[in-house]
Scaffold this motif. Sequence first.
Motif, short mmCIF file in Angstrom:
data_model
loop_
_atom_site.label_atom_id
_atom_site.label_comp_id
_atom_site.label_asym_id
_atom_site.label_seq_id
_atom_site.Cartn_x
_atom_site.Cartn_y
_atom_site.Cartn_z
N SER A 139 20.16 -9.58 17.45
CA SER A 139 20.46 -11.02 17.55
C SER A 139 19.57 -11.71 18.58
O SER A 139 19.48 -12.93 18.59
CB SER A 139 21.94 -11.24 17.91
OG SER A 139 22.18 -10.96 19.27
N PHE A 140 18.90 -10.95 19.44
CA PHE A 140 18.03 -11.53 20.45
C PHE A 140 16.72 -11.95 19.80
O PHE A 140 16.10 -11.19 19.07
CB PHE A 140 17.73 -10.53 21.56
CG PHE A 140 18.93 -10.12 22.37
CD1 PHE A 140 20.12 -10.81 22.30
CD2 PHE A 140 18.87 -9.02 23.19
CE1 PHE A 140 21.22 -10.43 23.05
CE2 PHE A 140 19.97 -8.64 23.95
CZ PHE A 140 21.13 -9.34 23.87
N THR A 141 16.29 -13.14 20.08
CA THR A 141 15.04 -13.63 19.56
C THR A 141 14.12 -14.05 20.71
O THR A 141 14.60 -14.41 21.79
CB THR A 141 15.24 -14.83 18.61
OG1 THR A 141 15.94 -15.84 19.30
CG2 THR A 141 16.04 -14.42 17.37
N TYR A 142 12.86 -14.01 20.45
CA TYR A 142 11.87 -14.42 21.45
C TYR A 142 11.91 -15.93 21.60
O TYR A 142 11.83 -16.67 20.62
CB TYR A 142 10.48 -13.95 20.99
CG TYR A 142 9.40 -14.28 21.97
CD1 TYR A 142 9.23 -13.52 23.12
CD2 TYR A 142 8.53 -15.33 21.75
CE1 TYR A 142 8.21 -13.80 24.02
CE2 TYR A 142 7.51 -15.62 22.63
CZ TYR A 142 7.37 -14.85 23.78
OH TYR A 142 6.37 -15.13 24.66
N ASP A 143 12.07 -16.38 22.83
CA ASP A 143 12.11 -17.81 23.13
C ASP A 143 10.72 -18.26 23.52
O ASP A 143 10.20 -17.87 24.56
CB ASP A 143 13.11 -18.07 24.26
CG ASP A 143 13.28 -19.52 24.58
OD1 ASP A 143 12.70 -20.37 23.87
OD2 ASP A 143 13.99 -19.82 25.55
N ARG A 144 10.12 -19.07 22.69
CA ARG A 144 8.73 -19.50 22.93
C ARG A 144 8.64 -20.56 24.03
O ARG A 144 7.55 -20.88 24.46
CB ARG A 144 8.13 -20.05 21.65
CG ARG A 144 7.98 -18.97 20.60
CD ARG A 144 7.65 -19.56 19.26
NE ARG A 144 7.99 -18.62 18.23
CZ ARG A 144 7.08 -17.94 17.53
NH1 ARG A 144 5.83 -18.13 17.74
NH2 ARG A 144 7.47 -17.08 16.63
#
Length: 91
Positions: free
Chosen positions: A85-90
């Motif tokens: 569920s963790f996504t890379y925050d740009r």
Amino acid sequence: MAPDTNELQAINTAWQIAIQEILRMVIRDMYHGAGEAGFSSHIERIEEAAVDSIQTDLRLRGTDEWTEVLVKERACNFVTTLLTSFTYDRA
């Protein structure tokens, strides 16, 4: 007086949300500098290590084999669900 089922469920849900958000912030801060590919690689490595540790090292005292297998399976599922569920925050 013992808490009712709804209160216990609310406490359990609140605990899960709190832990998830703490982990999300820690992981994001630790691995953000490596870029999106590095971030994804770190998440995958953490997931694999956690699942392996649960399957091979976790011992539950006072439970039967069926319960231990069930707990390990669910714990592994929680790890996978949480980490994917963790996504890379740009930003």
